[in-house]
Scaffold this motif. Structure first.
Motif, PDB file in Angstrom:
ATOM      1  N   GLY A   1       0.420  -0.964  -0.391  1.00 21.57           N
ATOM      2  CA  GLY A   1      -0.166   0.222   0.183  1.00 21.57           C
ATOM      3  C   GLY A   1       0.887   1.145  -0.421  1.00 21.57           C
ATOM      4  N   VAL A   2       0.404   1.962  -0.927  1.00 18.37           N
ATOM      5  CA  VAL A   2       1.247   3.586  -0.897  1.00 18.37           C
ATOM      6  C   VAL A   2       0.070   4.343  -0.452  1.00 18.37           C
ATOM      7  CG1 VAL A   2       2.614   5.376  -2.305  1.00 18.37           C
ATOM      8  CG2 VAL A   2       2.757   3.297  -2.692  1.00 18.37           C
ATOM      9  N   VAL A   3       0.577   4.556   0.596  1.00 18.61           N
ATOM     10  CA  VAL A   3      -0.441   6.074   1.190  1.00 18.61           C
ATOM     11  C   VAL A   3       0.024   7.235   1.357  1.00 18.61           C
ATOM     12  CG1 VAL A   3      -2.533   4.591   1.885  1.00 18.61           C
ATOM     13  CG2 VAL A   3      -0.732   5.668   3.366  1.00 18.61           C
ATOM     14  N   GLY A   4      -0.279   8.470   1.629  1.00 20.82           N
ATOM     15  CA  GLY A   4      -0.461   9.624   1.705  1.00 20.82           C
ATOM     16  C   GLY A   4      -1.304  10.627   1.256  1.00 20.82           C
ATOM     17  N   GLU A   5      -1.543  11.999   1.914  1.00 20.00           N
ATOM     18  CA  GLU A   5      -2.349  12.990   1.622  1.00 20.00           C
ATOM     19  C   GLU A   5      -2.276  13.501  -0.296  1.00 20.00           C
ATOM     20  OE1 GLU A   5      -3.547  15.408   5.142  1.00 20.00           O
ATOM     21  OE2 GLU A   5      -1.613  14.716   5.698  1.00 20.00           O
ATOM     22  N   SER A   6      -3.007  14.553  -0.423  1.00 24.84           N
ATOM     23  CA  SER A   6      -2.911  14.823  -1.938  1.00 24.84           C
ATOM     24  C   SER A   6      -1.514  16.037  -2.109  1.00 24.84           C
ATOM     25  CB  SER A   6      -4.260  15.618  -1.932  1.00 24.84           C
ATOM     26  OG  SER A   6      -5.024  15.395  -2.017  1.00 24.84           O
ATOM     27  N   GLY A   7      -0.915  15.183  -3.193  1.00 25.26           N
ATOM     28  CA  GLY A   7       0.210  16.341  -3.265  1.00 25.26           C
ATOM     29  C   GLY A   7       1.075  15.583  -2.509  1.00 25.26           C
ATOM     30  N   ALA A   8       1.510  14.294  -2.103  1.00 26.94           N
ATOM     31  CA  ALA A   8       1.799  13.116  -1.214  1.00 26.94           C
ATOM     32  C   ALA A   8       3.210  12.852  -2.414  1.00 26.94           C
ATOM     33  CB  ALA A   8       1.639  12.904  -0.541  1.00 26.94           C
ATOM     34  N   GLY A   9       2.433  12.228  -3.549  1.00 27.61           N
ATOM     35  CA  GLY A   9       3.733  12.393  -4.632  1.00 27.61           C
ATOM     36  C   GLY A   9       3.403  10.571  -4.857  1.00 27.61           C
ATOM     37  N   LYS A  10       1.730   9.866  -4.802  1.00 23.55           N
ATOM     38  CA  LYS A  10       1.556   8.769  -4.135  1.00 23.55           C
ATOM     39  C   LYS A  10       1.692   8.341  -5.313  1.00 23.55           C
ATOM     40  CE  LYS A  10      -2.800   9.319  -2.188  1.00 23.55           C
ATOM     41  NZ  LYS A  10      -2.726  10.543  -2.399  1.00 23.55           N
ATOM     42  N   SER A  11       0.577   9.315  -6.370  1.00 27.49           N
ATOM     43  CA  SER A  11      -0.206   8.512  -7.485  1.00 27.49           C
ATOM     44  C   SER A  11       1.054   8.849  -8.800  1.00 27.49           C
ATOM     45  CB  SER A  11      -1.255   9.779  -8.037  1.00 27.49           C
ATOM     46  OG  SER A  11      -1.949   9.721  -7.199  1.00 27.49           O
ATOM     47  N   LEU A  12       2.585   9.532  -8.800  1.00 22.93           N
ATOM     48  CA  LEU A  12       3.110   9.902  -9.680  1.00 22.93           C
ATOM     49  C   LEU A  12       4.375   8.901  -9.445  1.00 22.93           C
ATOM     50  CD1 LEU A  12       4.033  13.936  -9.088  1.00 22.93           C
ATOM     51  CD2 LEU A  12       3.104  12.744 -11.084  1.00 22.93           C
ATOM     52  N   THR A  13       4.856   8.485  -8.249  1.00 27.20           N
ATOM     53  CA  THR A  13       5.075   7.060  -7.794  1.00 27.20           C
ATOM     54  C   THR A  13       4.883   5.962  -8.969  1.00 27.20           C
ATOM     55  OG1 THR A  13       5.738   7.816  -5.916  1.00 27.20           O
ATOM     56  CG2 THR A  13       6.324   6.217  -5.954  1.00 27.20           C
ATOM     57  N   GLY A  14       3.652   5.884  -8.852  1.00 27.25           N
ATOM     58  CA  GLY A  14       2.782   4.957  -9.580  1.00 27.25           C
ATOM     59  C   GLY A  14       2.667   5.032 -10.790  1.00 27.25           C
ATOM     60  N   ALA A  15       2.870   6.226 -11.103  1.00 31.20           N
ATOM     61  CA  ALA A  15       2.845   6.913 -13.146  1.00 31.20           C
ATOM     62  C   ALA A  15       4.224   6.753 -13.548  1.00 31.20           C
ATOM     63  CB  ALA A  15       2.435   8.114 -13.028  1.00 31.20           C
ATOM     64  N   ALA A  16       5.147   6.847 -11.972  1.00 27.98           N
ATOM     65  CA  ALA A  16       6.373   6.655 -13.045  1.00 27.98           C
ATOM     66  C   ALA A  16       6.561   5.552 -13.406  1.00 27.98           C
ATOM     67  CB  ALA A  16       7.801   7.194 -11.435  1.00 27.98           C
ATOM     68  N   ILE A  17       6.132   4.551 -12.482  1.00 27.90           N
ATOM     69  CA  ILE A  17       6.248   3.076 -12.378  1.00 27.90           C
ATOM     70  C   ILE A  17       6.084   1.875 -13.446  1.00 27.90           C
ATOM     71  CG2 ILE A  17       6.180   0.916 -11.273  1.00 27.90           C
ATOM     72  CD1 ILE A  17       6.263   1.853  -8.954  1.00 27.90           C
ATOM     73  N   ILE A  18       4.953   2.597 -13.943  1.00 26.62           N
ATOM     74  CA  ILE A  18       4.818   2.196 -15.464  1.00 26.62           C
ATOM     75  C   ILE A  18       4.779   3.317 -16.729  1.00 26.62           C
ATOM     76  CG2 ILE A  18       2.935   0.011 -15.318  1.00 26.62           C
ATOM     77  CD1 ILE A  18       0.478   2.772 -14.607  1.00 26.62           C
ATOM     78  N   GLY A  19       6.168   3.784 -16.411  1.00 33.55           N
ATOM     79  CA  GLY A  19       6.375   4.566 -17.496  1.00 33.55           C
ATOM     80  C   GLY A  19       4.947   5.368 -17.980  1.00 33.55           C
ATOM     81  N   LEU A  20       3.745   5.770 -17.271  1.00 31.72           N
ATOM     82  CA  LEU A  20       3.440   7.283 -17.611  1.00 31.72           C
ATOM     83  C   LEU A  20       3.340   8.042 -17.550  1.00 31.72           C
ATOM     84  CD1 LEU A  20       0.187   4.693 -17.766  1.00 31.72           C
ATOM     85  CD2 LEU A  20       1.468   6.060 -19.933  1.00 31.72           C
ATOM     86  N   LEU A  21       4.085   9.104 -17.015  1.00 28.94           N
ATOM     87  CA  LEU A  21       4.617  10.418 -16.372  1.00 28.94           C
ATOM     88  C   LEU A  21       4.359  10.643 -16.897  1.00 28.94           C
ATOM     89  CD1 LEU A  21       7.910  10.140 -14.462  1.00 28.94           C
ATOM     90  CD2 LEU A  21       5.463  10.668 -13.399  1.00 28.94           C
ATOM     91  N   GLU A  22       3.079  11.916 -16.943  1.00 25.70           N
ATOM     92  CA  GLU A  22       2.540  13.548 -18.191  1.00 25.70           C
ATOM     93  C   GLU A  22       3.665  14.207 -17.978  1.00 25.70           C
ATOM     94  OE1 GLU A  22      -1.072  14.329 -18.887  1.00 25.70           O
ATOM     95  OE2 GLU A  22      -2.106  12.903 -18.016  1.00 25.70           O
ATOM     96  N   PRO A  23       4.305  14.344 -19.388  1.00 31.01           N
ATOM     97  CA  PRO A  23       5.065  15.665 -19.432  1.00 31.01           C
ATOM     98  C   PRO A  23       4.604  16.640 -19.133  1.00 31.01           C
ATOM     99  CG  PRO A  23       4.908  14.141 -21.918  1.00 31.01           C
ATOM    100  CD  PRO A  23       3.851  13.629 -20.896  1.00 31.01           C
ATOM    101  N   PRO A  24       5.124  18.112 -18.783  1.00 33.40           N
ATOM    102  CA  PRO A  24       6.816  17.862 -18.658  1.00 33.40           C
ATOM    103  C   PRO A  24       7.243  17.064 -17.707  1.00 33.40           C
ATOM    104  CG  PRO A  24       5.976  19.450 -17.452  1.00 33.40           C
ATOM    105  CD  PRO A  24       5.038  18.621 -17.918  1.00 33.40           C
ATOM    106  N   GLY A  25       6.562  16.297 -16.400  1.00 34.14           N
ATOM    107  CA  GLY A  25       6.792  15.396 -15.305  1.00 34.14           C
ATOM    108  C   GLY A  25       7.979  14.602 -16.195  1.00 34.14           C
TER     109      GLY A  25
END
Lengths: 340, 348
Positions: A44-68
Motif C-alpha cells: 500500500g502506498v498512502v499519503g495525502e494529496s500532493g504527497a507524490g503517491k500517484s506519481l510514484t505509481g505513474a513513474a513505475i509504469i512509465g506513464l508520467l505526463e510531460p513535462p514530468g
C-alpha cells in the motif's frame, strides 16, 4: 501466496526522483524513494494529496505526463531495468507484465467500443490468441470479476454498466495478460462504501489466486489496513515510513504517521477531539530543509531542520526520522538541544 | 442572539412528510414521437425528522439516496413537492414578506462540500465573509464590518491578513474554514453541512471536525450534518438517520445505532466500513447495488439486497415505527424475525 523474504523482489524501485521543470524552477514531486515489492505481495502506498503517491505509481509504469520526468533512480522489474526503455518496448511491458487500474472507471474505458472489444484488443495485443479464443477469454475474465450474465454483457458499452461494474471491467482489463504486477491508483475512491468492499475483496481474491503483486495507491488508510501486506507512507514526495501493515497502523513510528493515524475518526472510540496535525503539507515550491515534516512535528529538534533523515530501522518498520538514529545522536540529543 | 426572536420550546427544525420529486422526462417531442414515458426521480420520498436545539443530527447513506436533497430542502434551495419544513415552529412554505423571510433566513446557513466551487474566485476573502453581514444589515459602519470579519477569521483560526487574499491562495482546508466563517457571519443558530469534509485529506478533516465541534460548543449551534462517511458521523453526531432511496430506514441516537443497528441496511453499511481495527480481516462484501430512484423496487426498497426479505417485504412498504428510543422501517424487525445484534468496537 504469502510474500516470502527469501524470494527475489519482483519490483525494485531505487532512489526514484520525479521532477517537473517549470518556469519558476524545477519541482521535485518524488524525491529519493526506494522500495521493493515481493511476488504476490500487496504494497500500500498512502499519503495525502500532493504527497507524490500517484506519481510514484505513474513513474513505475512509465506513464508520467510531460513535462514530468524521471530525473534519477531506477525501476527494476524482475531484474530488468525498465525506466529507461524506449516507448515501444515499454508499451509491450505495460499490460503484459504490469497492469494498471485507475480511479475513474469511466475515463479508463473507451465509451465508443463495447467492453468485449476492448478486452479482446488487449488480449490479442499481448497473447497469441485467435479472435474466437480471445473472446472466450474475455467472457471468462468478466465471469471471474463477477459480472452477472457475462455472455451478453460482453457486448455492452461502458455507459450501460454501473460504477462498480465498470471498475470490475477495468480489473478484468488489467488481468487480461496475467501480469505479475498491478498498479492500482485509487481504485475504490470513486465508489460507494458498499461497492468499495466488493471491489477490494475481488481485487484481493484475484491477486491471491493469480499470485499477482499489487502496488495499491490510495489515501484511504482503511482500505490499506485490510488489503495490504506492507505500507509505505509518503509525505511531500518522500517516504516517511515503510513497514508491515499491522505495525504501521497500530504502532506507527514516524511522528507524521502517528498524527495521520490519530486524525482518522474511528467508530467505537471515545475521543472527544481528533488528534490534529496543525498546518498543511508544504507546497512543492517550498519544501523545508532537513526533514520535510519538521515545521509541523511536535518532536522536532535542531538536527531535523538541518539534516535530512534517511530511512532508519524502527522496530519491524523503517522510518525516515532522527528519533530512530541508531548512532544515538538522534532526537534525544536533538530534543535536548531544542530545550536548551 | 442579536435579534429579539420568538423561540418556542419545540424542536428547532421539524420535517413533516417531506417529499421532493424531480421530473427527468425526455422532452415532450421525444415523448410523443418515441412514446417514451415520463420519468420522475423520487429523490426524497416522505421524510419526518425532528432536530432538537444544540444537537447534531446526521444523515448517512450512499450516493443517490437523497441526503443532499434533504439539505437543500431544509435551507429552502428547493421547494418541497409535498410536506413541510418548520423552523422554530414557523412553516417555511407560508407566504411571508421579504423582510420576515430574511429574519428567518439569517438564522440558518449552509456549508457546502466543495470549498473550491462555493467561494467566488474573484472576491477577496474579506468581502466573501462580509457579504452576509451586509446583506442582513448586521453592522452599521465599515469599521464595525471590519471588526466583525476579523473576529470571524480568528474564530476559524485564520488571521486578519488572510482577509485581503483571494480564495485560490488557500488550501482546501483553509477554504473550508472561510466557508465556515461566512456561514457564521450572520450569527445563525442552525447550520446545514453538506459533506463538509469529504473533499479534504484526513489530517485536514480532523482539523475541520474539531473546529466545528468547538464552534458548536461556543455558540450553541445546531447542525444538520450530511455525510457518507460513517466514522465521521459517529464522531460528530448526537443522532443519526440512515437513508436509502429517498426514505429514512432507521433513526437512533449515535451510540444505539452503532452498537445495536436494527435495520438490515444499517447493518450492511456498518459491515462495509473499512476500519483500521480490521487489519487483515475479510469484510463480508454485500451483493447488489443501489437501485435507480426512477424505478424503485416495490414494497421495501431494500428488499432485493436484503438477506431477510420475504413476500411481505416485496409488496408492502414498511413505515418508521419507534422501538427503544429509535425508529426503524423494517417488517423483519417489527415481526421479530431479525434477532438483536450487539456490536463491539475496539476502543480507539
Amino acid at each position: 501466496m504469502s510474500p516470502s523474504t527469501a524470494a527475489a523482489p519482483l519490483l525494485q524501485v531505487r532512489n526514484l526522483r520525479v521532477e517537473f521543470p517549470t518556469r519558476r524552477g524545477t519541482l521535485v514531486a518524488v524525491d529519493d524513494v526506494s522500495f521493493d515489492v515481493a511476488p504476490g505481495e500487496v504494497l500500500g502506498v498512502v499519503g495525502e494529496s500532493g504527497a507524490g503517491k500517484s506519481l510514484t505509481g505513474a513513474a513505475i509504469i512509465g506513464l508520467l505526463e510531460p513535462p514530468g520526468r524521471i530525473a534519477g533512480g531506477q525501476v527494476i522489474l524482475e531484474g530488468q531495468r525498465i525506466d529507461d526503455l524506449p516507448y515501444e518496448q515499454m508499451r509491450k511491458i505495460r499490460g503484459a507484465r504490469i497492469g494498471a487500474i485507475f480511479q475513474d472507471p469511466l475515463t479508463s474505458l473507451n465509451p465508443l467500443y463495447s467492453v468485449g472489444r476492448q478486452l479482446v484488443e488487449t488480449i490479442q495485443t499481448h497473447l497469441p490468441l485467435s479472435a474466437f479464443d480471445a473472446r472466450a477469454r474475455a467472457v471468462g475474465l468478466l465471469k471471474e470479476v463477477g459480472i452477472p450474465g457475462a455472455e451478453t454483457r460482453v457486448d455492452h458499452y461502458p455507459h450501460q454498466f454501473s460504477g462498480g461494474m465498470r471498475q470490475r471491467v477495468v480489473i478484468a482489463l488489467a488481468l487480461c495478460a496475467n501480469p505479475r504486477l498491478i498498479i492500482a491508483d485509487e481504485p475504490t475512491t470513486a465508489l460507494d462504501v458498499s461497492i468499495q468492499a466488493q471491489i477490494i475483496a475481488l481485487l484481493k481474491g484475484l491477486c491471491r489466486e493469480h499470485g499477482t503483486a499489487v502496488v495499491l495507491v490510495t489515501h484511504d488508510m482503511g482500505v490499506i489496513a485490510e488489503t495490504a501486506d506492507r505500507v509505505a507512507v509518503m509525505y511531500a514526495g518522500r517516504l516517511a515510513e515503510i513497514g508491515p501493515v499491522r505495525d504501521v497502523v497500530k504502532n506507527a513510528r514516524h511522528p507524521y504517521t502517528r498524527g495521520l493515524m490519530g486524525s482518522i475518526p474511528s467508530i467505537g472510540g471515545h475521543a472527544e477531539r481528533l488528534t490534529q496535525i496543525d498546518g498543511a503539507m508544504p507546497r512543492l515550491t517550498a519544501i523545508p530543509s532537513g526533514c520535510a515534516f519538521n515545521p509541523r512535528c511536535p518532536q522536532a529538534g535542531v538536527r531535523c531542520s538541518i539534516e535530512r533523515p534517511d530511512l532508519m530501522r524502527a522496530g519491524p518498520s523503517r522510518a525516515a526520522c532522527w528519533l530512530y538514529d541508531s548512532a544515538g545522536v538522534g532526537a534525544p540529543a536533538a530534543r535536548e538541544a531544542a530545550r536548551g | 442572539m442579536a435579534d429579539a426572536v420568538t423561540t418556542t420550546s419545540g424542536p428547532l427544525v421539524r420535517l413533516k412528510g417531506l417529499k421532493r420529486y424531480f421530473d427527468v422526462s425526455p422532452p415532450l417531442l421525444a415523448r410523443v414521437i418515441e412514446r417514451k414515458p415520463r420519468a420522475i426521480v423520487q429523490a426524497v420520498d416522505g421524510i419526518d425528522i425532528e432536530i432538537a436545539r444544540g444537537e447534531t443530527f446526521s444523515l448517512v447513506g450512499e450516493s443517490g439516496c437523497g441526503k443532499s436533497t434533504v439539505a437543500r430542502l431544509v435551507v429552502g434551495l428547493y421547494g418541497p413537492t409535498e410536506g413541510s419544513v418548520e423552523f422554530d415552529g414557523m412553516d417555511m412554505q407560508e407566504r411571508r414578506s421579504a423582510a420576515e423571510m430574511s429574519v428567518i433566513r439569517r438564522r440558518m446557513q449552509m456549508i457546502f462540500q466543495d470549498p473550491f466551487a462555493s467561494l467566488n474566485p474573484r472576491w477577496r476573502v474579506f468581502d466573501i465573509i462580509a457579504e452576509p453581514i451586509r446583506a442582513f444589515g448586521l453592522a452599521n459602519s465599515t469599521d464595525e464590518i471590519r471588526d466583525r470579519v476579523n473576529e470571524l477569521l480568528a474564530q476559524v483560526r485564520l488571521t486578519a491578513a488572510d482577509g485581503s487574499k483571494y480564495p485560490h491562495e488557500f488550501s482546501g482546508g483553509q477554504r473550508q474554514r472561510i466557508s465556515i466563517a461566512r456561514a457564521l457571519a450572520s450569527k445563525p443558530e442552525f447550520l446545514v453541512c453538506d459533506e463538509p469534509t469529504s473533499a479534504l485529506d484526513v489530517s485536514v478533516q480532523a482539523q475541520i471536525l474539531n473546529l466545528m465541534m468547538d464552534l458548536q460548543r461556543e455558540f450553541g449551534l445546531t447542525y444538520l450534518f450530511i455525510s457518507h462517511n460513517l466514522a465521521v458521523v459517529y464522531h460528530i453526531s448526537t443522532r443519526v438517520g440512515v437513508m436509502y432511496l429517498g426514505r429514512l430506514v432507521e433513526v437512533a441516537d449515535t451510540q444505539s445505532l452503532f452498537r445495536r443497528p436494527r435495520h438490515p441496511y444499517t447493518r450492511m453499511l456498518l459491515d462495509t466500513i473499512p476500519d483500521l481495527e480490521m487489519t487483515g480481516r475479510q469484510r463480508a462484501p454485500v451483493a447488489g447495488e443501489v437501485p435507480s430512484p426512477i424505478n424503485p423496487p416495490s414494497g421495501c426498497a431494500f428488499h432485493p439486497r436484503c438477506p431477510h426479505a420475504n413476500e411481505r417485504c416485496k409488496v408492502e412498504r414498511p413505515n418508521l415505527s419507534s422501538l427503544d428510543g429509535g425508529s426503524v422501517a423494517c417488517h423483519a424487525v417489527e415481526e421479530g424475525r431479525l434477532p438483536m445484534e450487539e456490536r463491539t468496537y475496539a476502543a480507539g
